[in-house]
Design a protein around this motif. Structure first.
Motif, mmCIF file in Angstrom:
data_model
loop_
_atom_site.group_PDB
_atom_site.id
_atom_site.type_symbol
_atom_site.label_atom_id
_atom_site.label_comp_id
_atom_site.label_asym_id
_atom_site.label_seq_id
_atom_site.Cartn_x
_atom_site.Cartn_y
_atom_site.Cartn_z
ATOM 1 N N MET A 1 -15.934 -19.692 41.089
ATOM 2 C CA MET A 1 -15.292 -19.047 39.956
ATOM 3 C C MET A 1 -15.736 -17.604 39.927
ATOM 4 O O MET A 1 -16.925 -17.328 39.983
ATOM 5 N N ASP A 2 -14.801 -16.692 39.855
ATOM 6 C CA ASP A 2 -15.102 -15.267 39.901
ATOM 7 C C ASP A 2 -14.668 -14.592 38.609
ATOM 8 O O ASP A 2 -13.485 -14.415 38.352
ATOM 9 N N GLU A 3 -15.647 -14.257 37.780
ATOM 10 C CA GLU A 3 -15.420 -13.363 36.656
ATOM 11 C C GLU A 3 -16.495 -12.287 36.691
ATOM 12 O O GLU A 3 -17.122 -11.963 35.697
ATOM 13 N N ALA A 4 -16.709 -11.776 37.896
ATOM 14 C CA ALA A 4 -17.718 -10.740 38.072
ATOM 15 C C ALA A 4 -17.233 -9.407 37.527
ATOM 16 O O ALA A 4 -18.029 -8.512 37.277
ATOM 17 N N VAL A 5 -15.945 -9.252 37.363
ATOM 18 C CA VAL A 5 -15.272 -8.093 36.809
ATOM 19 C C VAL A 5 -15.718 -6.824 37.529
ATOM 20 O O VAL A 5 -15.424 -6.658 38.701
ATOM 21 N N SER A 6 -16.458 -5.926 36.887
ATOM 22 C CA SER A 6 -16.762 -4.630 37.492
ATOM 23 C C SER A 6 -17.875 -4.672 38.533
ATOM 24 O O SER A 6 -18.018 -3.739 39.305
ATOM 25 N N SER A 7 -18.648 -5.743 38.591
ATOM 26 C CA SER A 7 -19.783 -5.788 39.522
ATOM 27 C C SER A 7 -19.530 -6.624 40.769
ATOM 28 O O SER A 7 -20.391 -6.710 41.623
ATOM 29 N N GLY A 8 -18.380 -7.246 40.884
ATOM 30 C CA GLY A 8 -18.191 -8.198 41.967
ATOM 31 C C GLY A 8 -17.203 -7.811 43.036
ATOM 32 O O GLY A 8 -16.770 -8.670 43.813
ATOM 33 N N GLY A 9 -16.845 -6.546 43.125
ATOM 34 C CA GLY A 9 -15.824 -6.130 44.077
ATOM 35 C C GLY A 9 -16.071 -6.544 45.512
ATOM 36 O O GLY A 9 -15.148 -6.882 46.240
ATOM 37 N N ALA A 10 -17.300 -6.553 45.941
ATOM 38 C CA ALA A 10 -17.603 -6.876 47.336
ATOM 39 C C ALA A 10 -17.704 -8.371 47.593
ATOM 40 O O ALA A 10 -17.812 -8.791 48.750
ATOM 41 N N THR A 11 -17.658 -9.189 46.548
ATOM 42 C CA THR A 11 -17.850 -10.624 46.757
ATOM 43 C C THR A 11 -16.614 -11.313 47.310
ATOM 44 O O THR A 11 -16.729 -12.247 48.086
ATOM 45 N N ALA B 1 -13.700 -26.930 36.159
ATOM 46 C CA ALA B 1 -13.625 -27.185 37.600
ATOM 47 C C ALA B 1 -14.614 -28.262 38.012
ATOM 48 O O ALA B 1 -14.293 -29.150 38.815
ATOM 49 N N ALA B 2 -15.819 -28.210 37.452
ATOM 50 C CA ALA B 2 -16.844 -29.206 37.789
ATOM 51 C C ALA B 2 -16.478 -30.594 37.258
ATOM 52 O O ALA B 2 -16.754 -31.605 37.924
ATOM 53 N N ILE B 3 -15.861 -30.650 36.102
ATOM 54 C CA ILE B 3 -15.439 -31.933 35.550
ATOM 55 C C ILE B 3 -14.265 -32.492 36.365
ATOM 56 O O ILE B 3 -14.204 -33.684 36.658
ATOM 57 N N ALA B 4 -13.340 -31.612 36.775
ATOM 58 C CA ALA B 4 -12.180 -32.054 37.553
ATOM 59 C C ALA B 4 -12.569 -32.522 38.952
ATOM 60 O O ALA B 4 -11.967 -33.448 39.487
ATOM 61 N N CYS B 5 -13.568 -31.889 39.543
ATOM 62 C CA CYS B 5 -13.996 -32.210 40.915
ATOM 63 C C CYS B 5 -15.509 -32.410 40.939
ATOM 64 O O CYS B 5 -16.249 -31.560 41.439
ATOM 65 N N PRO B 6 -16.001 -33.521 40.388
ATOM 66 C CA PRO B 6 -17.450 -33.712 40.274
ATOM 67 C C PRO B 6 -18.179 -33.802 41.614
ATOM 68 O O PRO B 6 -19.392 -33.624 41.655
ATOM 69 N N ASP B 7 -17.453 -34.011 42.697
ATOM 70 C CA ASP B 7 -18.077 -34.093 44.017
ATOM 71 C C ASP B 7 -18.246 -32.725 44.666
ATOM 72 O O ASP B 7 -18.830 -32.619 45.746
ATOM 73 N N ARG B 8 -17.773 -31.663 44.017
ATOM 74 C CA ARG B 8 -17.855 -30.311 44.582
ATOM 75 C C ARG B 8 -18.732 -29.426 43.707
ATOM 76 O O ARG B 8 -18.497 -29.324 42.506
ATOM 77 N N PRO B 9 -19.739 -28.778 44.278
ATOM 78 C CA PRO B 9 -20.531 -27.843 43.471
ATOM 79 C C PRO B 9 -19.691 -26.618 43.110
ATOM 80 O O PRO B 9 -18.786 -26.222 43.844
ATOM 81 N N VAL B 10 -19.997 -26.043 41.965
ATOM 82 C CA VAL B 10 -19.294 -24.858 41.484
ATOM 83 C C VAL B 10 -20.302 -23.729 41.343
ATOM 84 O O VAL B 10 -21.371 -23.915 40.763
ATOM 85 N N ILE B 11 -19.953 -22.573 41.877
ATOM 86 C CA ILE B 11 -20.759 -21.366 41.693
ATOM 87 C C ILE B 11 -19.898 -20.371 40.924
ATOM 88 O O ILE B 11 -18.756 -20.102 41.300
ATOM 89 N N THR B 12 -20.454 -19.846 39.851
ATOM 90 C CA THR B 12 -19.738 -18.895 39.006
ATOM 91 C C THR B 12 -20.388 -17.529 39.109
ATOM 92 O O THR B 12 -21.591 -17.393 38.878
ATOM 93 N N LEU B 13 -19.599 -16.528 39.460
ATOM 94 C CA LEU B 13 -20.041 -15.136 39.408
ATOM 95 C C LEU B 13 -19.524 -14.585 38.098
ATOM 96 O O LEU B 13 -18.311 -14.438 37.904
ATOM 97 N N GLN B 14 -20.438 -14.325 37.173
ATOM 98 C CA GLN B 14 -20.073 -14.035 35.789
ATOM 99 C C GLN B 14 -20.646 -12.705 35.335
ATOM 100 O O GLN B 14 -21.852 -12.499 35.394
ATOM 101 N N ALA B 15 -19.789 -11.815 34.866
ATOM 102 C CA ALA B 15 -20.240 -10.563 34.271
ATOM 103 C C ALA B 15 -20.944 -10.845 32.946
ATOM 104 O O ALA B 15 -20.542 -11.745 32.205
ATOM 105 N N ASP B 16 -21.974 -10.073 32.650
ATOM 106 C CA ASP B 16 -22.729 -10.318 31.418
ATOM 107 C C ASP B 16 -21.920 -10.027 30.168
ATOM 108 O O ASP B 16 -21.954 -10.789 29.206
#
Length: 157
Positions: free
Chosen positions: A1-11, A41-56
């Motif tokens: 999940m990508d909500e890095a907004v202004s800090s995540g351009g390179a991700t 996403a984690a509830i829908a697919c409990p067998d898949r780990p979720v990583i969230t890039l989140q702006a503060d």
């Protein structure tokens, strides 16, 4: 999940060399969707780990989603990219030609008091860790991936 907004351009390009994955991004111009979307996403697919890039800044709109992650024992690692500012809103002011003064700009800083996302996460049942450099960040991600359930990493930028 990508909500890095202004800090995540390179991700985003880094995902091209990653293992097969699904990239979920924020919808339109809304901010605050990252934490709740990752819980879903984690509830829908409990067998898949979720990583969230989140702006503060946008995390502050829906921080209570961490409680849902804890309640559902969702396998979500939330990485808060903490630049301690609503940087995207500063950029939008610039984009429309505004010339905000110091008082207006100070309202877009996330200080007075400084936010402590690890403490907020703990208060909602999610363990967490603050990191100060890339080496610590990589180690924290690896450690979080080994354990089921939610975890928050506050990455200071």
């Amino acid at each position: 999940m990508d909500e890095a907004v202004s800090s995540g351009g390179a991700t985003f390009p880094a995902g091209d060399s990653a293992a097969p994955n699904t990239w979920l991004a924020l919808t339109g111009g809304s901010i605050g969707i990252g934490i709740p979307l990752s819980a879903g996403a984690a509830i829908a697919c409990p067998d898949r780990p979720v990583i969230t890039l989140q702006a503060d800044g946008s995390a502050m709109y829906t921080i209570q989603g961490l409680w849902t992650q804890a309640r559902e024992n969702s396998n979500v690692t939330t990485i808060i990219l903490a630049n301690q500012s609503y940087e995207i809103l500063k950029g939008e002011l610039h984009n429309v030609g505004a010339q905000p003064g110091p008082d207006a700009l100070s309202m877009l800083n996330l200080d007075r008091p400084q936010l402590d996302f690890v403490a907020m996460a703990k208060g909602m049942g999610v363990p967490g860790k603050r990191v100060e450099d890339v080496t610590e960040l990589m180690r924290a991600i690896e450690d979080a991936a080994k354990e089921p359930g939610p975890f928050l990493i506050e990455a200071m930028l």
